[in-house]
Structures are given as structure tokens and as C-alpha cells.
Design an enzyme around this catalytic site. Structure first.
Site, PDB file in Angstrom:
ATOM      1  N   VAL A 127     -36.516   0.225 -21.568  1.00  0.00           N
ATOM      2  CA  VAL A 127     -36.779   1.497 -21.358  1.00  0.00           C
ATOM      3  C   VAL A 127     -38.247   1.630 -20.747  1.00  0.00           C
ATOM      4  CG1 VAL A 127     -37.460   3.989 -22.184  1.00  0.00           C
ATOM      5  CG2 VAL A 127     -35.371   2.856 -22.783  1.00  0.00           C
ATOM      6  N   GLY A 128     -39.263   0.899 -21.422  1.00  0.00           N
ATOM      7  CA  GLY A 128     -40.609   0.773 -21.098  1.00  0.00           C
ATOM      8  C   GLY A 128     -41.402  -0.203 -22.024  1.00  0.00           C
ATOM      9  N   LEU A 160     -42.208  -3.468 -26.696  1.00  0.00           N
ATOM     10  CA  LEU A 160     -41.144  -3.056 -25.896  1.00  0.00           C
ATOM     11  C   LEU A 160     -40.306  -2.083 -26.400  1.00  0.00           C
ATOM     12  CD1 LEU A 160     -39.627  -4.103 -23.119  1.00  0.00           C
ATOM     13  CD2 LEU A 160     -38.743  -5.892 -24.325  1.00  0.00           C
ATOM     14  N   VAL A 161     -39.878  -1.158 -25.652  1.00  0.00           N
ATOM     15  CA  VAL A 161     -38.852  -0.248 -26.147  1.00  0.00           C
ATOM     16  C   VAL A 161     -37.340  -0.324 -25.200  1.00  0.00           C
ATOM     17  CG1 VAL A 161     -38.374   2.376 -26.303  1.00  0.00           C
ATOM     18  CG2 VAL A 161     -40.855   1.371 -26.520  1.00  0.00           C
ATOM     19  N   LYS A 165     -37.995   0.115 -30.688  1.00  0.00           N
ATOM     20  CA  LYS A 165     -39.294  -0.415 -30.450  1.00  0.00           C
ATOM     21  C   LYS A 165     -39.528  -1.651 -31.161  1.00  0.00           C
ATOM     22  CE  LYS A 165     -44.286   1.069 -30.162  1.00  0.00           C
ATOM     23  NZ  LYS A 165     -45.202   2.092 -30.559  1.00  0.00           N
ATOM     24  N   ASP A 194     -54.536   9.738 -28.625  1.00  0.00           N
ATOM     25  CA  ASP A 194     -53.924   9.360 -27.491  1.00  0.00           C
ATOM     26  C   ASP A 194     -52.856  10.030 -26.742  1.00  0.00           C
ATOM     27  OD1 ASP A 194     -54.103   7.211 -25.302  1.00  0.00           O
ATOM     28  OD2 ASP A 194     -52.405   6.085 -26.555  1.00  0.00           O
TER      29      ASP A 194
END
Length: 366
Positions: free
Chosen positions: A26-27, A33-34, A49, A141
Site C-alpha cells: 500500500v505504501g 512498509l504498509v 505496518k 506531523d
């Protein structure tokens, strides 16, 4: 013992329990890393995740511990919720959360948002921030890619890895530049929950305009762009600057007057512009708070004071100033994971969660 299954994702080994199948990337972020996956226990899609090398340094260990503690503590409809956590045999940590289909960054880059969506998204962001801030937590953030959205337009704030205690002394250089509050750039040390309101204001402006409001090329350019729209900071704000170099830089800038935001946001409702004016204020003490913003006329279609909860108790930050070795953070993390699963540390299930050498660490430091 739990059965772990390995898969290669973007050249990274994903090592998860057989409960989770159908891994899809996913990302990728700086710290993890997800992947999306299917939870065989519930049948629901989830996000998994992987925290990369969480025990490689004390700083990373503490960061991971902080995120875990926050995810366990923060329970709110507009905050991502933790459904599972485990340590793999390779000593990586995996957080499992609900899966939302997209994020605000992707939405903003795909099409303009209609008014009702802008209102509803901003309402949910502020509703989440009211809760987070009441727990004594500053996200630090907040940006469109950290705001997850599903097909029902339900919104959840994620990525609390940088979150910190509400504290007058804080370190600078944390949030993504476009959304970074001026007090982070100016003072580096002293800021509070208001930095999240500034970030939310920048996100609000981006939803209205379809592009970032302050797209600075670097720190200096970022501040210059802000002053072009909002004018030179007031003298009392300038006096709070700790760094001599920063103070000299700010005083060297040409004096600028604040521009009416209505001139820049010509197509926005007057109520939207008024709320934005209250969010994007140089002096953090004069910036609107999340609870006040929720009651603003612009958000009246969604505002419900009986359904905008605050945290029942403050988050416990007692660990945050601790300077501990990796093995100690590891034991503390293991204890938190067992607590999450309500597992007695002496039983067999506890041994399963200690796959990656945590058991050895606990023996060493018992």
C-alpha cells in the site's frame, strides 16, 4: 507456537502470522512498509505496518514504543485504531489496523473537492484533534497523506510516530515542510497543540484551492512564502525566537502586511475564509483551538457538542525522557504487547509473542 509466513514485498521480507493473507503493498515510509491484507479471523480487510529494524538503535526503539503506547491509548472514531500487534521471528514489529481505501493526499491530487466534502473532512480532522489534544498529545506531523478516508467518507488520522507530549520545550524539524507551523521554524523549542491547528489550516486551504498553500522549496523559502500572505510576524512573536541566527534572518526580511485571505480564496464561502483566518495566525496563543473551531459557523452542519468527546485520561508520558538501552526498550515493548493481548507473561501464548529474541532479553535483564 504461532505459524509465521514469509513474503517478499518491494524487496522487504514480510513475516506475519498465518492469520493474515492476500498481502498487497500500500505504501512505503521512512520507518516502515504498509500492506493491505485479509484477516482470516474476522474476514475484514486490514492494514499491516512493518516497523523496519525497530531494535537497531535506542532512538528507533523509543519511537516504536511511543507509537505503540499512543495507538493503545487513543481510542476515537477519527483516530486509526490498533487491532493486533506482534513481533516476528526476525524481530520486526507489525502493527495491524483497520484498512481505509485512500488518503486525503490521493484525493486532492485526483479531483477538486466539493464544499460538503471539505466541510465534513475538516470537521472530522478537528474532532480527532480535539480528542488527541485533550489527551495531552500533539501529533506534530499532520499532512494529507496521514489522513485516511474510506468509501463512506469516514476519516481517521494516522501515523503517531512523531507525536509528543504537550510541553513548552520541544525539538524542531519534525513535520513535512508545507504544513509546518511557523513557531517550529522560528523557535525550534517551544510549541504546543497549536502546531496541529496550523497544519489543519494548511490542509483546509489545500482542500479549498486544490494545491498546497505554502509550497516552500526549503526552510527559508517556506517562511518567506508564509510572510507574503500573512505578513511579518508581530514583534511579540519575534521576541520568542531562541536562535540568534533565526532572529537575525527574520529581522532582515522586508516588512510585509497581512493580505486578506478573501482575496486569495475568492471562490470560498465567507464562513470558510473566516475559519481559515482564525487557524492561520502567527501567534500560536491567538490561534483557534480545535474545540472552538468545531463550533464555528462553517462547520454547523456537522457540529454536535454532545458527540465530540475528549479523552477520559491524559496519556502517560513518563517514559519519554528516558535514555534507555535497546534491550530495555525491547522488554518494555514486549510487556505492552502482552498487555494488549491480555496475556500472562508466563503462559505458552506469551512465548509465541517472544519469538524474536525478546525472551532472551527478558532473561538477561530480569
Amino acid at each position: 507456537m504461532a505459524e509465521f509466513v514469509r513474503a517478499q514485498i518491494f524487496g522487504t521480507t514480510f513475516e506475519i502470522t498465518s492469520r493474515y493473507t492476500d498481502l498487497q503493498p500500500v505504501g512505503m515510509g521512512a520507518f516502515g512498509l504498509v500492506c493491505s491484507a485479509r484477516d482470516q479471523l474476522t474476514g475484514q480487510p486490514v492494514a499491516v505496518k512493518k516497523i523496519m529494524k525497530p531494535f537497531s538503535t535506542p532512538v528507533l526503539s523509543k519511537r516504536t514504543y511511543r507509537e505503540l503506547k499512543l495507538l493503545k491509548h487513543l481510542r476515537h472514531e477519527n483516530i486509526i485504531s490498533l487491532s493486533d500487534i506482534f513481533i516476528s521471528p526476525l524481530e520486526d514489529i507489525y502493527f495491524v489496523t483497520e484498512l481505509l481505501g485512500t488518503d486525503l493526499h490521493r484525493l486532492l491530487t485526483s479531483r477538486p473537492l466539493e464544499k460538503q466534502f471539505i466541510q465534513y473532512f475538516l470537521y472530522q480532522i478537528l474532532r480527532g484533534l480535539k480528542y488527541v489534544h485533550s489527551a495531552g498529545v500533539v501529533h506534530r506531523d499532520l499532512k494529507p497523506s496521514n489522513i485516511l478516508i474510506n468509501e463512506n467518507c469516514d476519516l481517521k488520522i494516522c501515523d503517531f510516530g512523531l507525536a509528543r507530549i504537550q510541553d513548552p520545550q520541544m525539538t524542531g524539524y519534525v513535520s513535512t515542510r508545507y504544513y509546518r507551523a511557523p513557531e517550529i521554524m522560528l523557535t525550534w523549542q517551544k510549541y504546543d497543540v497549536e502546531v496541529d491547528i496550523w497544519s489543519a489550516g494548511c490542509i483546509f486551504a489545500e482542500m479549498l484551492e486544490g494545491k498546497p498553500l505554502f509550497p516552500g522549496k526549503d526552510h527559508v523559502n517556506q517562511f518567506s512564502i508564509i510572510t507574503e500572505l500573512l505578513g511579518t510576524p508581530p514583534d511579540d512573536v519575534i521576541q520568542t525566537i531562541c536562535s540568534e541566527n533565526t532572529l537575525r534572518f527574520v529581522k532582515s526580511l522586508p516588512k510585509r502586511e497581512r493580505q486578506p485571505l478573501a482575496n486569495k480564496f475568492k471562490n470560498a464561502d465567507p464562513e470558510a475564509v473566516d475559519l481559515l483566518e482564525r487557524m492561520l495566525v502567527f501567534d500560536p496563543k491567538k490561534r483557534i483551538r480545535a474545540g472552538e473551531a468545531l463550533a464555528h459557523e462553517y462547520l454547523s452542519p456537522y457540529h454536535d457538542p454532545t458527540d465530540e468527546p475528549e479523552a477520559e485520561e491524559k496519556f502517560d508520558w513518563s517514559f519519554n525522557d528516558a535514555d534507555l538501552p535497546v534491550d530495555t526498550w525491547k522488554i518494555m515493548m514486549y510487556s505492552e504487547i502482552l498487555d494488549f493481548h491480555n496475556i500472562d507473561q508466563g503462559n505458552d501464548a506469551g512465548q509465541v509473542l517472544m519469538e524474536g529474541g525478546v525472551a532472551q532479553a527478558q532473561q538477561n535483564y530480569a
